[in-house]
Design a protein around this motif. Structure first.
Motif, PDB file in Angstrom:
ATOM      1  N   ARG A  91       3.527  -2.515 -11.037  1.00  0.00           N
ATOM      2  CA  ARG A  91       2.975  -3.542  -9.822  1.00  0.00           C
ATOM      3  C   ARG A  91       2.011  -2.665  -8.947  1.00  0.00           C
ATOM      4  O   ARG A  91       2.426  -1.574  -8.571  1.00  0.00           O
ATOM      5  CB  ARG A  91       4.127  -3.891  -8.959  1.00  0.00           C
TER       6      ARG A  91
ATOM      7  N   THR B  96       0.414  -2.188  -5.542  1.00  0.00           N
ATOM      8  CA  THR B  96       0.259  -2.621  -4.001  1.00  0.00           C
ATOM      9  C   THR B  96      -0.441  -1.742  -3.296  1.00  0.00           C
ATOM     10  O   THR B  96      -1.533  -0.958  -3.883  1.00  0.00           O
ATOM     11  CB  THR B  96       1.845  -2.128  -3.415  1.00  0.00           C
ATOM     12  N   ALA B  97      -0.917  -2.317  -2.041  1.00  0.00           N
ATOM     13  CA  ALA B  97      -1.745  -1.693  -1.052  1.00  0.00           C
ATOM     14  C   ALA B  97      -1.245  -0.201  -0.588  1.00  0.00           C
ATOM     15  O   ALA B  97      -0.106  -0.172  -0.621  1.00  0.00           O
ATOM     16  CB  ALA B  97      -1.890  -2.482   0.130  1.00  0.00           C
TER      17      ALA B  97
ATOM     18  N   ARG C 115      -0.085   2.564   1.537  1.00  0.00           N
ATOM     19  CA  ARG C 115       0.693   2.861   2.883  1.00  0.00           C
ATOM     20  C   ARG C 115      -0.263   3.117   4.121  1.00  0.00           C
ATOM     21  O   ARG C 115      -1.077   3.891   4.015  1.00  0.00           O
ATOM     22  CB  ARG C 115       2.065   3.786   2.670  1.00  0.00           C
TER      23      ARG C 115
END
Length: 116
Positions: free
Chosen positions: A2, A4-5, A7
């Motif tokens: 997956r 994701t952006a 942190r």
């Protein structure tokens, strides 16, 4: 997997140090890299201008030959067929020649930077 952006507290990708492949940060190495970049830029501009010039000459030759508009092949004017089919071999040829010349530039760069 997956995606994701990142942190919010993480280091930006541009700020991280990237691993180098045996390259040193000495003055001669940076001169060689700048020389390679300039050489590749010159090569790209030369081939792009050559492609644009050859394409313009090809189109101009078709425009200045009115008999091509009067000749039909399968219901399509011959000038259209020449434009549709004639540009692709030119683009492929320019692309292959550019890739070979760029590979030669990089091989010269590698030969200069490798230890004897």
């Amino acid at each position: 997997m997956r995606v994701t952006a990142p942190r919010t507290g993480s280091t930006a990708a541009s700020a991280r140090s990237l691993p180098t492949r045996g390259a040193t940060t000495s003055e001669p190495a940076s001169v060689y890299v700048r020389s390679l970049i300039r050489s590749q830029l010159r090569l790209g501009i030369t081939y792009a201008l050559g492609f644009v010039g050859a394409t313009a000459a090809f189109v101009l030759a078709i425009v200045l030959t009115p008999v091509l508009d009067e000749t039909f092949v399968w219901g399509v004017p011959l000038s259209w067929l020449l434009l549709a089919v004639g540009i692709y071999p030119l683009a492929i040829t320019v692309g292959v020649l550019y890739a070979r010349a760029a590979a030669r530039n990089e091989a010269r760069y590698r030969a200069l930077t490798e230890a004897p």
